[in-house]
Design a protein around this motif. Structure first.
Motif, short mmCIF file in Angstrom:
data_model
loop_
_atom_site.label_atom_id
_atom_site.label_comp_id
_atom_site.label_asym_id
_atom_site.label_seq_id
_atom_site.Cartn_x
_atom_site.Cartn_y
_atom_site.Cartn_z
N SER A 1 0.88 -1.05 -0.09
CA SER A 1 -0.04 0.04 0.17
C SER A 1 0.88 1.33 -0.16
N GLU A 2 1.28 1.52 -1.20
CA GLU A 2 2.40 2.44 -1.10
C GLU A 2 2.21 3.19 -2.84
N THR A 3 1.84 4.46 -2.69
CA THR A 3 1.97 4.87 -4.26
C THR A 3 3.06 4.76 -4.85
N GLY A 4 3.09 4.65 -6.25
CA GLY A 4 4.17 4.04 -6.88
C GLY A 4 3.98 2.63 -7.53
N TYR A 5 3.53 1.82 -6.40
CA TYR A 5 3.36 0.35 -6.79
C TYR A 5 2.34 0.11 -7.57
N GLU A 6 1.45 1.03 -7.77
CA GLU A 6 0.34 0.73 -8.91
C GLU A 6 1.07 0.57 -10.39
N LYS A 7 1.95 1.01 -10.38
CA LYS A 7 3.09 0.86 -11.86
C LYS A 7 3.10 -0.57 -12.07
N LEU A 8 3.31 -1.66 -11.19
CA LEU A 8 3.42 -2.98 -11.01
C LEU A 8 1.99 -3.58 -11.82
N SER B 1 8.27 5.17 -7.52
CA SER B 1 7.87 5.80 -8.86
C SER B 1 9.36 6.39 -9.32
N SER B 2 9.40 6.82 -10.53
CA SER B 2 10.50 7.35 -11.35
C SER B 2 10.13 8.93 -10.71
N ALA B 3 10.79 9.28 -9.91
CA ALA B 3 10.39 10.55 -9.47
C ALA B 3 10.79 11.85 -10.57
N ILE B 4 9.71 12.73 -10.36
CA ILE B 4 9.69 13.80 -11.48
C ILE B 4 10.86 14.38 -11.14
N HIS B 5 11.49 14.97 -12.33
CA HIS B 5 12.26 16.10 -12.26
C HIS B 5 12.28 17.12 -13.38
N GLN C 1 10.66 -5.19 -13.36
CA GLN C 1 10.32 -3.87 -12.66
C GLN C 1 10.90 -3.71 -11.26
N CYS C 2 10.79 -4.91 -10.48
CA CYS C 2 11.35 -4.92 -9.47
C CYS C 2 12.70 -4.67 -9.09
N ALA C 3 13.58 -5.19 -9.98
CA ALA C 3 15.02 -5.02 -10.09
C ALA C 3 15.20 -3.72 -10.72
#
Ligand SMILES: Nc1ncnc2c1ncn2[C@@H]1O[C@H](COP(=O)(O)OP(=O)(O)O)[C@@H](O)[C@H]1O
Ligand SMILES: Nc1ncnc2c1ncn2[C@@H]1O[C@H](COP(=O)(O)OP(=O)(O)O)[C@@H](O)[C@H]1O
Lengths: 147, 115, 147, 115
Positions: free
Chosen positions: A10-17, B2-6, C24-26
């Motif tokens: 439960s962490e934003t960013g992991y929705e990309k998986l 996430s691939s952080a914004i820059h 993706q994890c890697a």
């Protein structure tokens, strides 16, 4: 019919998986590029809602994503642990006039966008027995012949 | 994860260009607002947000763009948006973000429109 | 530490979902491109073994993939339902002389390749309580700074 | 669900080229063997397997390549392999497939080697 299940933090960013997995499932089924984009955005928004609202960003909780690939439709269920009460019963249309005028905080677009992008989108009885489960269904159009 | 914004800032004769790289999501708020403040403090009154380098925009990211566009409008500045993919253009239309800012397919078209 | 779980059908081809997720994890962890390729091949071979050997290609069975992302290592567990007896206790080196000479059927390279590509690879006590569980661990080298 | 292999055959002066597209796995056996049989029936005695169009080769796919290379060797034909990525070259070295067939980085280099 094929079922794929994914459990993410439960962490934003992991929705990309979940987005990438949904993309692969949609491509296997033969969805067009533009439909694949719709699926990715819908899954992303549903997962973010599960993380931020359903699981109230509690890191001990998980988001459960199930993709069911049928001949003519892809169903994607996103379930959360229901840490912030029952899910909404209706979808508001975002009021950008009010947001631009400063009367409303910008936001509230996720469910509205999902509803517009997929063929069916509803909260359903949670199969986990608790929490909320949001089901999205995308139909394979006859012209999108499976590969 | 996430691939952080820059952000990358460029000064073109007609506008200050803010290129968004990486993911446009809620984490990007400080970076995008900061870039807007920097270019306007440096004297720009026309700001072009270039989305052609991002692959991922979610509705929280759209909220960030709305906030910046709103700030600009209040200050009497002009915000243009360029480079959104056809998919994100569709999403911008859905939520009617495109009714509040002027959208262009490419940065070149946006700059050309400024004459 | 972050845990991602995936459940896929016992059918060759679906290992590609696990490969993409592992990739993706890697990448999130900052592994180099060449290490990412190693991970993908190892996961693919382990999933194919789980499908073909562990689950004996029985379509009612599933393959369970768990990725555990730690600061300095990625662990990937591939579990099956053990439809074809216990897993091997040792890894044979493929004898390509014998295969080219026609004395042996070409094959038997999967476990050998996995062992060569990852830092640790072993069958472990199955957490499901049945079947086989194969664990692969890949260490993040100090130079591969996380993004 | 795999992106099924498909082969494309080309006749170059020095060799018959079999391009492998899609996934090189156990499902590809019939296609690769069939292509080998076709080009040799058409008179080729030197066959180049071009792997530059595939992104995915697993060990079952390597077994298919071994089977074809073995068939060629038996018939007194020559098999060359070109276009494997650095990763798959490493895997070919690991299992010692590269000790049994001649590997080239590119098709051009492979054809040039034939003089
Ligand atoms: N999984 C969920 N569980 C509980 N409430 C939810 C869930 N998803 C959405 N909601 C509620 O619906 C509202 C609208 O969601 P959405 O349209 O995605 O916009 P936003 O997330 O920006 O508020 C949220 O603010 C929240 O109150
Ligand atoms: N998950 C598993 N469960 C049971 N047996 C296994 C499993 N994985 C591998 N094996 C056994 O180990 C052998 C070697 O596997 P591998 O090196 O991958 O080559 P191959 O799959 O081509 O036989 C297999 O033939 C099988 O007998």
């Amino acid at each position: 019919m094929r079922t794929i299940e994914l459990k993410i933090p439960s962490e934003t960013g992991y929705e990309k998986l979940a987005m990438t997995l949904a993309e692969q499932c949609a491509r296997i089924m033969g969805f067009s590029d533009s439909r694949v984009e719709d699926v990715k955005t819908a899954v992303s928004e549903a997962c973010i809602n599960a993380v931020e609202h359903g699981n109230a960003s509690d890191v001990t909780t998980k988001v459960f994503v199930t993709m069911t690939m049928d001949d003519d439709r892809l169903a994607i269920d996103v379930a959360d642990e229901g840490r912030s009460g029952p899910p909404p019963t209706e979808v508001r249309t975002p009021d950008l006039e009010a947001q631009f005028a400063g009367f409303e905080t910008p936001g509230g677009m996720g469910l509205f966008v999902i509803k517009a992008l997929v063929d069916e989108a509803d909260f359903v009885e949670p199969e986990l027995g608790f929490g909320s489960q949001f089901r999205m269904v995308i139909h394979l159009e006859p012209k999108e012949t499976p590969a | 994860m996430s691939s952080a914004i820059h952000v990358q800032i460029r000064r073109e004769p007609a506008a200050a260009v803010i290129e968004l790289h990486g993911d446009v999501n809620s984490d990007g708020e400080a970076a995008v607002k900061g870039a807007y403040e920097q270019v306007t403090a440096d004297g720009a009154s026309t700001v072009l947000l270039d989305l052609s380098h991002t692959q991922y925009i979610n509705t929280s990211g759209i909220s960030v763009l709305i906030t910046v566009a709103m700030t600009a409008k209040k200050a009497g500045n002009v915000i243009l948006v360029a480079g959104a993919s056809p998919h994100y253009k569709k999403v911008f239309d859905l939520v009617r973000f495109s009714s509040f800012v002027t959208m262009f397919d490419t940065e070149a078209e946006a700059l050309a429109s400024l004459g």
